[in-house]
Enzyme design. Sequence first.
Site, PDB file in Angstrom:
ATOM      1  N   ARG A   1       0.840  -1.216   0.000  1.00 49.66           N
ATOM      2  CA  ARG A   1       0.000   0.000   0.000  1.00 49.66           C
ATOM      3  C   ARG A   1       0.869   1.257   0.000  1.00 49.66           C
ATOM      4  O   ARG A   1       1.861   1.351   0.706  1.00 49.66           O
ATOM      5  CB  ARG A   1      -0.898  -0.007   1.230  1.00 49.66           C
ATOM      6  CG  ARG A   1      -1.693   1.288   1.385  1.00 49.66           C
ATOM      7  CD  ARG A   1      -2.886   1.137   2.267  1.00 49.66           C
ATOM      8  NE  ARG A   1      -2.577   1.053   3.680  1.00 49.66           N
ATOM      9  CZ  ARG A   1      -3.507   0.958   4.627  1.00 49.66           C
ATOM     10  NH1 ARG A   1      -4.787   0.913   4.303  1.00 49.66           N
ATOM     11  NH2 ARG A   1      -3.147   0.881   5.889  1.00 49.66           N
TER      12      ARG A   1
ATOM     13  N   ARG B   1       2.806   4.209   4.741  1.00 47.85           N
ATOM     14  CA  ARG B   1       2.458   4.527   6.129  1.00 47.85           C
ATOM     15  C   ARG B   1       3.420   3.840   7.087  1.00 47.85           C
ATOM     16  O   ARG B   1       3.811   2.703   6.875  1.00 47.85           O
ATOM     17  CB  ARG B   1       1.023   4.063   6.414  1.00 47.85           C
ATOM     18  CG  ARG B   1       0.009   5.099   6.019  1.00 47.85           C
ATOM     19  CD  ARG B   1      -1.396   4.602   6.150  1.00 47.85           C
ATOM     20  NE  ARG B   1      -1.664   3.924   7.417  1.00 47.85           N
ATOM     21  CZ  ARG B   1      -2.871   3.530   7.775  1.00 47.85           C
ATOM     22  NH1 ARG B   1      -3.911   3.726   6.978  1.00 47.85           N
ATOM     23  NH2 ARG B   1      -3.064   2.917   8.924  1.00 47.85           N
TER      24      ARG B   1
ATOM     25  N   ARG C   1      -1.573  -5.367  14.189  1.00 50.98           N
ATOM     26  CA  ARG C   1      -2.868  -4.717  13.943  1.00 50.98           C
ATOM     27  C   ARG C   1      -3.954  -5.760  13.661  1.00 50.98           C
ATOM     28  O   ARG C   1      -5.096  -5.602  14.075  1.00 50.98           O
ATOM     29  CB  ARG C   1      -2.752  -3.729  12.773  1.00 50.98           C
ATOM     30  CG  ARG C   1      -1.957  -2.481  13.174  1.00 50.98           C
ATOM     31  CD  ARG C   1      -1.456  -1.713  11.976  1.00 50.98           C
ATOM     32  NE  ARG C   1      -2.515  -1.123  11.191  1.00 50.98           N
ATOM     33  CZ  ARG C   1      -2.396  -0.814   9.894  1.00 50.98           C
ATOM     34  NH1 ARG C   1      -1.262  -1.041   9.257  1.00 50.98           N
ATOM     35  NH2 ARG C   1      -3.394  -0.263   9.256  1.00 50.98           N
TER      36      ARG C   1
HETATM   37  P1  AMP Z   1      -6.548   3.263  10.256  1.00 47.38           P
HETATM   38  O1  AMP Z   1      -6.122   4.314   9.301  1.00 47.38           O
HETATM   39  O2  AMP Z   1      -8.046   3.208  10.416  1.00 47.38           O
HETATM   40  O3  AMP Z   1      -5.958   1.907   9.959  1.00 47.38           O
HETATM   41  O4  AMP Z   1      -5.992   3.695  11.708  1.00 47.38           O
HETATM   42  C1  AMP Z   1      -4.598   3.805  11.952  1.00 47.38           C
HETATM   43  C2  AMP Z   1      -4.324   3.733  13.456  1.00 47.38           C
HETATM   44  O5  AMP Z   1      -5.002   4.825  14.116  1.00 47.38           O
HETATM   45  C3  AMP Z   1      -4.830   2.477  14.144  1.00 47.38           C
HETATM   46  O6  AMP Z   1      -3.915   1.391  14.049  1.00 47.38           O
HETATM   47  C4  AMP Z   1      -4.999   2.977  15.577  1.00 47.38           C
HETATM   48  O7  AMP Z   1      -3.750   3.091  16.231  1.00 47.38           O
HETATM   49  C5  AMP Z   1      -5.524   4.385  15.364  1.00 47.38           C
HETATM   50  N1  AMP Z   1      -7.010   4.416  15.276  1.00 47.38           N
HETATM   51  C6  AMP Z   1      -7.772   4.775  14.204  1.00 47.38           C
HETATM   52  N2  AMP Z   1      -9.073   4.693  14.486  1.00 47.38           N
HETATM   53  C7  AMP Z   1      -9.151   4.263  15.786  1.00 47.38           C
HETATM   54  C8  AMP Z   1     -10.230   3.949  16.653  1.00 47.38           C
HETATM   55  N3  AMP Z   1     -11.514   4.050  16.263  1.00 47.38           N
HETATM   56  N4  AMP Z   1      -9.923   3.536  17.903  1.00 47.38           N
HETATM   57  C9  AMP Z   1      -8.652   3.423  18.333  1.00 47.38           C
HETATM   58  N5  AMP Z   1      -7.589   3.679  17.559  1.00 47.38           N
HETATM   59  C10 AMP Z   1      -7.828   4.093  16.288  1.00 47.38           C
END
Ligand code: AMP
Length: 215
Positions: free
Chosen positions: A128, A161, A172
């Site tokens: 990605r 990222r 994750r």
């Molecule tokens: P994402 O872009 O949705 O994969 O989010 C990247 C990172 O942001 C995640 O691995 C978490 O560390 C944090 N994060 C995003 N959304 C949330 C959420 N709803 N609750 C807790 N951590 C979040």
Amino acid sequence: MKRFILLGAPGSGKGTQAKVLAERTGISHLSTGDILRAEVSGGTDLGKEAKEYMEAGKLVPDQLILDMVKVKLATPELEAGFILDGFPRTVPQAEGLEKIASELNLGIDRVININVQDEEIVKRLTARRTCPQCGAIYNLVFNPPATENKCDKDGSELTQRADDSEGTIRSRLQVYHEQTQPLEDFYRARSLLVDIPGSGSVDDIAGRIQAEVGA
Ligand code: AMP
């Protein structure tokens, strides 16, 4: 229907699909990951607190997320509807959302659960790339940019990222199975959950989602 949640593992394509759905329907896209990344690069207090959790592939504490989402959901731009991407991610967040939604009178219409196997996710996420300028998402294997490593929309150099390394992806995924997957039962019990196969082209999956939400 105008208020959706996109559920799925990291790398299931929910961010890409949320963007496609938002472009096609005009409904606002709310990604907690995007908001947090902006807070981190802006060096805000919230960004400073969130950064180490994000880099370790862990979840940011529920209360921080709920406070942040509550402010966003109360903004007038979201009156026409919203697509939640990356939130809720835990049962306490889903319960918090129910409370906020009832206070603001914003019932959720449907929860779209995009299904992809873990090994496929690891393959996808290591390939990605994102545009730091406009947020466009590419995949070097499935959806490469026209010019190597340059955004099709604005020509910016694409970046990877920090949390898309294989070790962090595996943590994750583990966090997803332990903390987020229980939301499938939570929303199934409320008759809101729809399962969508996450394999195929971006357009195929977008078509499946649109058929479900009638957009
Ligand atoms: P994402 O872009 O949705 O994969 O989010 C990247 C990172 O942001 C995640 O691995 C978490 O560390 C944090 N994060 C995003 N959304 C949330 C959420 N709803 N609750 C807790 N951590 C979040």
